[in-house]
Write an enzyme that holds these catalytic residues in place. Sequence first.
Site, PDB file in Angstrom:
ATOM      1  N   TYR A  54       0.838  -1.199   0.000  1.00  0.00           N
ATOM      2  CA  TYR A  54       0.000   0.000   0.000  1.00  0.00           C
ATOM      3  C   TYR A  54       0.878   1.256   0.000  1.00  0.00           C
ATOM      4  CZ  TYR A  54      -3.956  -3.072   1.207  1.00  0.00           C
ATOM      5  OH  TYR A  54      -4.922  -4.055   1.216  1.00  0.00           O
ATOM      6  N   SER A 154      -4.736 -14.457   1.280  1.00  0.00           N
ATOM      7  CA  SER A 154      -5.667 -13.493   0.693  1.00  0.00           C
ATOM      8  C   SER A 154      -5.890 -13.847  -0.766  1.00  0.00           C
ATOM      9  CB  SER A 154      -5.122 -12.060   0.807  1.00  0.00           C
ATOM     10  OG  SER A 154      -6.045 -11.146   0.255  1.00  0.00           O
ATOM     11  N   TRP A 209     -12.846  -7.771   2.542  1.00  0.00           N
ATOM     12  CA  TRP A 209     -12.447  -6.432   2.077  1.00  0.00           C
ATOM     13  C   TRP A 209     -13.405  -5.830   1.044  1.00  0.00           C
ATOM     14  CZ3 TRP A 209     -10.854  -6.041  -3.127  1.00  0.00           C
ATOM     15  CH2 TRP A 209     -10.295  -7.169  -3.742  1.00  0.00           C
ATOM     16  N   LEU A 212     -17.906  -1.917   0.600  1.00  0.00           N
ATOM     17  CA  LEU A 212     -18.755  -0.938  -0.109  1.00  0.00           C
ATOM     18  C   LEU A 212     -18.389  -0.886  -1.592  1.00  0.00           C
ATOM     19  CD1 LEU A 212     -18.727   1.935   2.581  1.00  0.00           C
ATOM     20  CD2 LEU A 212     -20.487   0.195   2.166  1.00  0.00           C
ATOM     21  N   ALA A 213     -17.676  -1.916  -2.069  1.00  0.00           N
ATOM     22  CA  ALA A 213     -17.236  -1.923  -3.478  1.00  0.00           C
ATOM     23  C   ALA A 213     -16.586  -0.586  -3.829  1.00  0.00           C
ATOM     24  CB  ALA A 213     -18.397  -2.265  -4.409  1.00  0.00           C
TER      25      ALA A 213
HETATM   26  N1  LIG Z   1      -6.467  -8.269   0.542  1.00  0.00           N
HETATM   27  C1  LIG Z   1      -6.717  -7.490  -0.459  1.00  0.00           C
HETATM   28  O1  LIG Z   1      -6.376  -7.800  -1.614  1.00  0.00           O
HETATM   29  C2  LIG Z   1      -7.423  -6.183  -0.222  1.00  0.00           C
HETATM   30  C3  LIG Z   1      -7.875  -5.430  -1.329  1.00  0.00           C
HETATM   31  C4  LIG Z   1      -8.539  -4.230  -1.081  1.00  0.00           C
HETATM   32  C5  LIG Z   1      -8.735  -3.795   0.222  1.00  0.00           C
HETATM   33  N2  LIG Z   1      -8.253  -4.530   1.274  1.00  0.00           N
HETATM   34  C6  LIG Z   1      -8.429  -4.059   2.667  1.00  0.00           C
HETATM   35  O2  LIG Z   1      -9.803  -3.810   2.935  1.00  0.00           O
HETATM   36  C7  LIG Z   1      -9.955  -2.463   3.417  1.00  0.00           C
HETATM   37  C8  LIG Z   1     -11.279  -1.921   2.986  1.00  0.00           C
HETATM   38  O3  LIG Z   1     -11.367  -1.929   1.561  1.00  0.00           O
HETATM   39  P1  LIG Z   1     -11.923  -0.650   0.792  1.00  0.00           P
HETATM   40  O4  LIG Z   1     -11.191   0.571   1.254  1.00  0.00           O
HETATM   41  O5  LIG Z   1     -11.940  -0.970  -0.648  1.00  0.00           O
HETATM   42  O6  LIG Z   1     -13.420  -0.603   1.405  1.00  0.00           O
HETATM   43  P2  LIG Z   1     -14.770  -0.020   0.829  1.00  0.00           P
HETATM   44  O7  LIG Z   1     -15.672   0.096   2.003  1.00  0.00           O
HETATM   45  O8  LIG Z   1     -15.269  -0.832  -0.315  1.00  0.00           O
HETATM   46  O9  LIG Z   1     -14.398   1.428   0.261  1.00  0.00           O
HETATM   47  C9  LIG Z   1     -13.956   2.423   1.138  1.00  0.00           C
HETATM   48  C10 LIG Z   1     -14.088   3.789   0.468  1.00  0.00           C
HETATM   49  O10 LIG Z   1     -15.464   4.100   0.247  1.00  0.00           O
HETATM   50  C11 LIG Z   1     -15.706   5.470   0.582  1.00  0.00           C
HETATM   51  N3  LIG Z   1     -16.573   5.489   1.755  1.00  0.00           N
HETATM   52  C12 LIG Z   1     -16.467   4.720   2.889  1.00  0.00           C
HETATM   53  N4  LIG Z   1     -17.459   4.985   3.748  1.00  0.00           N
HETATM   54  C13 LIG Z   1     -18.231   5.924   3.161  1.00  0.00           C
HETATM   55  C14 LIG Z   1     -19.410   6.597   3.555  1.00  0.00           C
HETATM   56  N5  LIG Z   1     -19.995   6.319   4.722  1.00  0.00           N
HETATM   57  N6  LIG Z   1     -19.933   7.526   2.711  1.00  0.00           N
HETATM   58  C15 LIG Z   1     -19.363   7.788   1.520  1.00  0.00           C
HETATM   59  N7  LIG Z   1     -18.231   7.193   1.080  1.00  0.00           N
HETATM   60  C16 LIG Z   1     -17.663   6.263   1.891  1.00  0.00           C
HETATM   61  C17 LIG Z   1     -14.332   6.086   0.881  1.00  0.00           C
HETATM   62  O11 LIG Z   1     -13.733   6.540  -0.321  1.00  0.00           O
HETATM   63  P3  LIG Z   1     -13.819   8.058  -0.849  1.00  0.00           P
HETATM   64  O12 LIG Z   1     -14.240   8.953   0.268  1.00  0.00           O
HETATM   65  O13 LIG Z   1     -12.451   8.372  -1.351  1.00  0.00           O
HETATM   66  O14 LIG Z   1     -14.797   8.012  -1.963  1.00  0.00           O
HETATM   67  C18 LIG Z   1     -13.565   4.864   1.383  1.00  0.00           C
HETATM   68  O15 LIG Z   1     -12.168   5.021   1.274  1.00  0.00           O
HETATM   69  C19 LIG Z   1      -8.731  -1.732   2.806  1.00  0.00           C
HETATM   70  O16 LIG Z   1      -8.409  -0.573   3.487  1.00  0.00           O
HETATM   71  C20 LIG Z   1      -7.660  -2.786   2.944  1.00  0.00           C
HETATM   72  O17 LIG Z   1      -7.168  -2.794   4.256  1.00  0.00           O
HETATM   73  C21 LIG Z   1      -7.634  -5.726   1.058  1.00  0.00           C
END
Ligand SMILES: NC(=O)c1ccc[n+]([C@@H]2O[C@H](COP(=O)([O-])OP(=O)(O)OC[C@H]3O[C@@H](n4cnc5c(N)ncnc54)[C@H](OP(=O)(O)O)[C@@H]3O)[C@@H](O)[C@H]2O)c1
Length: 322
Positions: A54, A154, A209, A212-213
């Site tokens: 990251y 993962s 992970w 919220l897509a």
């Molecule tokens: N193992 C793997 O391959 C892998 C891959 C991906 C992620 N992960 C892990 O999973 C964690 C979560 O994944 P993700 O960040 O993709 O999660 P997510 O919940 O799908 O997306 C999070 C993003 O959505 C927006 N958001 C979140 N809450 C919100 C709300 N209440 N209202 C409006 N916008 C909102 C924000 O982006 P904006 O504000 O910028 O729009 C936030 O950064 C990552 O941080 C990482 O640790 C692992």
Amino acid sequence: MKYRHLGTAGIQVSELSFGSWLTFHGQSGLEATISMMEAAYEAGVNFFDNAEAYAGGESEELMGAALKKLGWRRGSFLVSTKLFWGLHEGPNEQNTLNRKYLIEGIDGSLRRLDLDYVDLLFCHRADPTTPIEETVWAMHNIIEKGKALYWGTSEWEAADILTAIEIAERHHLHKPIVEQPVYNLFERHRFDSSYESLYQDRGYGSTTWSPLASGLLTGKYNDGVPSDSRGALESFDWLQEQLTDAERLEKVAALKPLADQMGASLAQFSLAWCLQNPFVSTVMTGASRVEQVQENMQAIEFVDSFTPDVMDEIDRIFENSP
Ligand SMILES: NC(=O)c1ccc[n+]([C@@H]2O[C@H](COP(=O)([O-])OP(=O)(O)OC[C@H]3O[C@@H](n4cnc5c(N)ncnc54)[C@H](OP(=O)(O)O)[C@@H]3O)[C@@H](O)[C@H]2O)c1
């Protein structure tokens, strides 16, 4: 906040956890990172996810600096990191789970995180070019040296996870205990079908992970791409395509009345939907600002609202989901 065991392991994780992908360093500096981690911790989050890859290592550095400032007791929180992609070019340091890379990689992560150990160490992807046995031994040795407490996978195929478990059992090594798969209303099929026997029969845990897509399931992209959102980040064309796909946006709009009926925001509804699956140990949330953390943490209140009627309606909406 409620806590769930990571599968049948003794350790418990908060139902909602907090990860740093794309946001730490990319969208948030130290101050914002501290505020978001603090808001999550105050809501009861005890697990913070990171990865070597990251922001090219900067995300680990930022989390390490934040933890130092926050000064929490080490026993009160868990940190994970993940190895696979590597930070350096060269035949042995990229896209690999070879022994040399893993043994050296964990030292780099610990240095950046400024920690003596991580609680969970994940193999960020599978490496078909390294024997699984070599990886299992390396992860075991890392745990034996006290640099990680548990290890996991993962996005591995279920068959490879089973192989790793069996190798570890045969040699009395520390076996992997947890998978980190994608899981959200759009991407549920692999989690639901391939891993079920691992969760059910082998007591495997899951830290899921992108609940919220990437923000699509908050409904914020239904009126175009907000300029301060992940969808507006440069060099993420593949993500923009998903976030603006008309068919997907239609499904999100169709969910809105269901969320309204519950009195939940779409974000809370979508997070709570993940948690109604008992095979989910923790839903890893992401956020770019503290208000999102505060909103998301309240999703816990809606987990029991998914009645059979609501579930049927969700199935109807996603029947033709890609
Ligand atoms: N193992 C793997 O391959 C892998 C891959 C991906 C992620 N992960 C892990 O999973 C964690 C979560 O994944 P993700 O960040 O993709 O999660 P997510 O919940 O799908 O997306 C999070 C993003 O959505 C927006 N958001 C979140 N809450 C919100 C709300 N209440 N209202 C409006 N916008 C909102 C924000 O982006 P904006 O504000 O910028 O729009 C936030 O950064 C990552 O941080 C990482 O640790 C692992």
